[in-house]
Design an enzyme around this catalytic site. Sequence first.
Site, short mmCIF file in Angstrom:
data_model
loop_
_atom_site.label_atom_id
_atom_site.label_comp_id
_atom_site.label_asym_id
_atom_site.label_seq_id
_atom_site.Cartn_x
_atom_site.Cartn_y
_atom_site.Cartn_z
N ASN A 1 -10.99 -2.78 -5.20
CA ASN A 1 -10.28 -1.84 -6.07
C ASN A 1 -10.96 -1.67 -7.44
O ASN A 1 -10.68 -0.70 -8.16
CB ASN A 1 -8.81 -2.26 -6.27
N ASP B 1 0.82 -1.21 0.00
CA ASP B 1 0.00 0.00 0.00
C ASP B 1 0.86 1.26 0.00
O ASP B 1 1.98 1.27 0.52
CB ASP B 1 -0.91 -0.01 1.24
C1 IPE Z 1 -5.31 -2.78 -0.04
O1 IPE Z 1 -5.04 -1.43 -0.20
C2 IPE Z 1 -5.35 -3.47 -1.37
C3 IPE Z 1 -4.07 -3.66 -2.04
C4 IPE Z 1 -2.92 -3.32 -1.57
C5 IPE Z 1 -4.13 -4.29 -3.33
P1 IPE Z 1 -6.20 -0.35 -0.33
O2 IPE Z 1 -5.53 0.95 -0.47
O3 IPE Z 1 -7.13 -0.75 -1.41
O4 IPE Z 1 -6.95 -0.51 1.06
P2 IPE Z 1 -7.68 0.59 1.96
O5 IPE Z 1 -8.63 1.33 1.06
O6 IPE Z 1 -6.63 1.48 2.52
O7 IPE Z 1 -8.35 -0.21 3.04
C1 IPE Z 2 -1.67 0.20 -3.34
O1 IPE Z 2 -1.47 1.56 -3.37
C2 IPE Z 2 -1.89 -0.36 -4.72
C3 IPE Z 2 -3.26 -0.83 -4.96
C4 IPE Z 2 -4.22 -0.84 -4.09
C5 IPE Z 2 -3.56 -1.32 -6.29
P1 IPE Z 2 -2.68 2.59 -3.36
O2 IPE Z 2 -3.06 2.84 -4.78
O3 IPE Z 2 -3.78 2.13 -2.48
O4 IPE Z 2 -1.96 3.86 -2.76
P2 IPE Z 2 -2.54 4.84 -1.65
O5 IPE Z 2 -2.96 4.02 -0.47
O6 IPE Z 2 -3.68 5.57 -2.27
O7 IPE Z 2 -1.37 5.74 -1.33
MG MG Z 3 -4.14 2.36 -0.50
#
Ligand code: IPE
Ligand code: IPE
Ligand code: MG
Length: 258
Positions: A66, A18
Amino acid sequence: MALVDVSRIPKHVAIIMDGNGRWAQARSKPRTAGHERGADAVRATMRAARRLGIPALTLYAFSEQNWDRPEAEINALVDLLCECLVTERNELLDNEIRLSAIGRLHKLPKHAQSRLRALSAETEACEGMTLTLALSYGGREELIDAARALASAARDGEIEPDEIDEAAIDRFLPSMDLGPVDLLIRTGGEQRISNFLLWGSAYAELYFTDELWPDFDAISLYSAVRDYQGRERRFGLVPGVDEDATVRKGPHKLERAI
Ligand code: IPE
Ligand code: IPE
Ligand code: MG
């Protein structure tokens, strides 16, 4: 790496990758730039895990939730996945890494599914490490799918309802093919599971770091493993029990060298 105890390497490490968006935002770049750098961090982590002798590495690459992100970001993520399935081919083969995937893969575009299948087949005989990508994955969704499959099996007389125990549920969960999670890492500063491996993480050691995923590297992984090695895993037992006994009585009764 010198301080990592090679005799106590976690067998299954899972990572919630993340922070890509925030990494990009901090540099006034589009979120997709963060995902691109995130792919470099995947390569570095995969290599480091292999070098440490971690047998199973599961990466949360795209959650079921997602899919509700903006279409342009989803498309960029799918394109990046497809590109990596080509560019990382030799990396996997050279390092004896077997590719696997879990999640509702049928929701991915057909061309992504076929590339995944092709590289999984090509690396099937690799025995150094299994890299599992969680794609269109949700822990609750996986449990729903398992409950449906178990209900069908019971209806068809293949299993009696009172035969449904921990081992039976394990068999219906693809994420349990490689055993329960020993070490669950989340980057990006949030301290939550976000619907990742809900069943398999029941006794996982949790490790949260503020580091954003694109900044994660071999040193970051070694730090997490070192931290894990300082924990006492009790599985509901009392402290001071010899480790072998804890292993025998562990929730999955597996022969596990922790
Ligand atoms: C979790 O991250 C999913 C992945 C890393 C693929 P998210 O960014 O989607 O999760 P939340 O929204 O912080 O819970
Ligand atoms: C994790 O990074 C990747 C996926 C969930 C695909 P994020 O895209 O959630 O990045 P942040 O949490 O918005 O910084
Ligand atoms: Mg995220």
